[in-house]
Write a protein that holds these residues in place. Structure first.
Motif, short mmCIF file in Angstrom:
data_model
loop_
_atom_site.label_atom_id
_atom_site.label_comp_id
_atom_site.label_asym_id
_atom_site.label_seq_id
_atom_site.Cartn_x
_atom_site.Cartn_y
_atom_site.Cartn_z
N ALA A 142 0.84 -1.20 0.00
CA ALA A 142 0.00 0.00 0.00
C ALA A 142 0.87 1.25 0.00
CB ALA A 142 -0.90 0.00 1.24
N PRO A 143 0.40 2.30 -0.63
CA PRO A 143 1.15 3.56 -0.60
C PRO A 143 1.08 4.23 0.77
CG PRO A 143 -0.94 3.86 -1.76
CD PRO A 143 -0.83 2.39 -1.43
N VAL A 144 2.03 5.13 1.01
CA VAL A 144 2.07 5.91 2.24
C VAL A 144 1.99 7.38 1.86
CG1 VAL A 144 3.40 6.51 4.30
CG2 VAL A 144 3.57 4.22 3.34
N HIS A 145 1.04 8.07 2.44
CA HIS A 145 0.90 9.51 2.24
C HIS A 145 1.32 10.19 3.54
CE1 HIS A 145 -0.79 13.39 1.14
NE2 HIS A 145 -1.34 13.41 2.34
N THR A 146 2.14 11.23 3.45
CA THR A 146 2.54 11.97 4.65
C THR A 146 2.20 13.44 4.49
OG1 THR A 146 4.78 12.37 3.83
CG2 THR A 146 4.45 10.39 5.17
N GLU A 147 1.86 14.06 5.61
CA GLU A 147 1.63 15.50 5.67
C GLU A 147 1.68 15.92 7.14
OE1 GLU A 147 -2.85 16.73 5.69
OE2 GLU A 147 -2.69 15.00 4.33
N VAL A 148 1.94 17.18 7.37
CA VAL A 148 1.89 17.69 8.74
C VAL A 148 0.42 17.81 9.10
CG1 VAL A 148 2.41 19.61 10.27
CG2 VAL A 148 4.10 18.87 8.58
N LEU A 149 -0.01 17.05 10.09
CA LEU A 149 -1.40 17.10 10.53
C LEU A 149 -1.60 18.23 11.53
CD1 LEU A 149 -4.22 15.78 10.46
CD2 LEU A 149 -3.47 14.34 12.37
N PHE A 150 -0.69 18.30 12.51
CA PHE A 150 -0.76 19.35 13.53
C PHE A 150 0.62 20.00 13.64
CE2 PHE A 150 -3.88 16.15 15.25
CZ PHE A 150 -5.03 16.86 14.89
N PRO A 151 0.74 21.27 13.24
CA PRO A 151 2.03 21.93 13.38
C PRO A 151 2.35 22.21 14.85
CG PRO A 151 0.38 23.46 12.52
CD PRO A 151 -0.27 22.11 12.61
N ALA A 152 3.62 22.29 15.15
CA ALA A 152 4.08 22.51 16.53
C ALA A 152 3.44 23.76 17.14
CB ALA A 152 5.60 22.64 16.55
N SER A 153 3.11 24.73 16.34
CA SER A 153 2.54 25.98 16.84
C SER A 153 1.17 25.80 17.50
CB SER A 153 2.42 27.01 15.72
OG SER A 153 1.55 26.52 14.70
N LEU A 154 0.51 24.67 17.29
CA LEU A 154 -0.78 24.40 17.92
C LEU A 154 -0.66 24.02 19.38
CD1 LEU A 154 -2.75 22.36 15.23
CD2 LEU A 154 -3.09 24.75 15.89
N PHE A 155 0.54 23.64 19.81
CA PHE A 155 0.73 23.10 21.14
C PHE A 155 1.29 24.17 22.08
CE2 PHE A 155 1.01 19.61 18.11
CZ PHE A 155 -0.03 18.82 18.56
N PRO A 156 0.87 24.16 23.35
CA PRO A 156 1.26 25.23 24.27
C PRO A 156 2.72 25.18 24.71
CG PRO A 156 -0.06 23.59 25.42
CD PRO A 156 -0.05 23.22 23.97
N GLU A 157 3.32 24.02 24.71
CA GLU A 157 4.72 23.89 25.14
C GLU A 157 5.55 23.51 23.93
OE1 GLU A 157 4.71 21.01 28.25
OE2 GLU A 157 3.48 22.23 29.57
N GLU A 158 6.85 23.43 24.14
CA GLU A 158 7.73 23.00 23.05
C GLU A 158 7.29 21.61 22.58
OE1 GLU A 158 12.35 21.86 22.45
OE2 GLU A 158 11.93 23.63 23.68
N HIS A 159 7.02 21.49 21.32
CA HIS A 159 6.49 20.25 20.75
C HIS A 159 6.89 20.21 19.29
CE1 HIS A 159 3.58 17.10 19.70
NE2 HIS A 159 3.43 16.90 21.00
N HIS A 160 7.00 19.04 18.75
CA HIS A 160 7.34 18.85 17.34
C HIS A 160 6.06 18.86 16.50
CE1 HIS A 160 5.78 14.76 17.67
NE2 HIS A 160 6.40 14.71 18.83
N ASP A 161 6.23 19.05 15.19
CA ASP A 161 5.11 18.85 14.28
C ASP A 161 4.66 17.40 14.40
OD1 ASP A 161 5.31 21.43 13.21
OD2 ASP A 161 6.45 20.78 11.45
N GLU A 162 3.36 17.18 14.34
CA GLU A 162 2.83 15.82 14.29
C GLU A 162 2.58 15.50 12.82
OE1 GLU A 162 2.45 13.50 16.54
OE2 GLU A 162 2.75 14.63 18.38
N VAL A 163 3.45 14.64 12.27
CA VAL A 163 3.37 14.27 10.86
C VAL A 163 2.48 13.04 10.73
CG1 VAL A 163 4.67 13.56 8.81
CG2 VAL A 163 5.68 15.19 10.44
N LEU A 164 1.44 13.17 9.91
CA LEU A 164 0.51 12.07 9.68
C LEU A 164 1.09 11.13 8.62
CD1 LEU A 164 -2.34 10.78 10.05
CD2 LEU A 164 -3.04 12.16 8.08
N TYR A 165 1.13 9.86 8.95
CA TYR A 165 1.45 8.80 8.00
C TYR A 165 0.15 8.05 7.76
CZ TYR A 165 6.46 9.39 8.09
OH TYR A 165 7.73 9.89 7.93
N ARG A 166 -0.32 8.05 6.54
CA ARG A 166 -1.57 7.37 6.17
C ARG A 166 -1.21 6.28 5.17
NH1 ARG A 166 -7.17 7.94 6.23
NH2 ARG A 166 -8.25 7.47 4.27
#
Length: 177
Positions: A142-166
């Motif tokens: 199966a293919p894998v699609h990736t994209e940033v689902l939630f950028p780090a700027s959405l989180f109140p503390e230091e956090h990484h981008d949440e990259v979606l793997y579908r």
């Protein structure tokens, strides 16, 4: 005193894989709490998860000890999509590739229950889980699609981008052989 013999493949420790019970919540929370890589949730969260989403999650146990778990669920608005929420294993549990085994068993169960897509969000730096996701995609051809689902700027503390793997669309492994 003699040194213990090394474990052969046939005598290697094999965990039991099962749905979590509310009684497992504390051990699940402890594993995450002791990890530097995973986001903490409250102990109450794990108790609720074990009550409400047990059928879509797994624990690995050795006797009475929970040594690993994976939480996941089918997305309410996309019931053909299984999202892996969190996975943790105890260090030094003695089971080679336990995290991979948990993921593969959860994916197999989800596909058997109608999942055509498997999703997970990860940090771009988490090479281990990215390898597991790519291995899963290869297994199901199966293919894998990736994209940033939630950028780090959405989180109140230091956090990484949440990259979606579908991963998907997926056909059951039996249809691929």
């Amino acid at each position: 005193m003699t040194a213990p013999a090394s474990l052969s493949t046939s005598s290697r420790v094999r965990p039991e894989y099962r749905t979590p019970r509310v009684e497992d919540a504390q051990a699940m929370w402890q594993m995450v709490h002791e990890s530097d890589e995973l986001d903490d949730n409250s102990p109450y969260y794990y108790a609720l998860w074990c009550r409400d989403f047990a059928e879509t999650s797994l624990v690995a146990s050795l006797g009475d000890e929970v040594v690993g778990f994976l939480t996941g669920y089918f997305r309410p608005n996309q019931p053909d999509t299984y999202l892996v929420w969190q996975e943790a294993v105890k260090p030094r549990h003695g089971i080679p590739m336990l995290g991979v085994q948990l993921f593969e068993r959860a994916a197999e169960r989800a596909v058997g229950n109608g999942a055509r897509y498997i999703e997970a969000t990860v940090s771009a730096d988490n090479k281990a889980i990215i390898m597991v996701l790519k291995k899963c995609a290869k297994r199901y051809q199966a293919p894998v699609h990736t994209e940033v689902l939630f950028p780090a700027s959405l989180f109140p503390e230091e956090h990484h981008d949440e990259v979606l793997y579908r991963i998907g669309p997926i056909e059951p492994a039996s249809a691929l052989t």
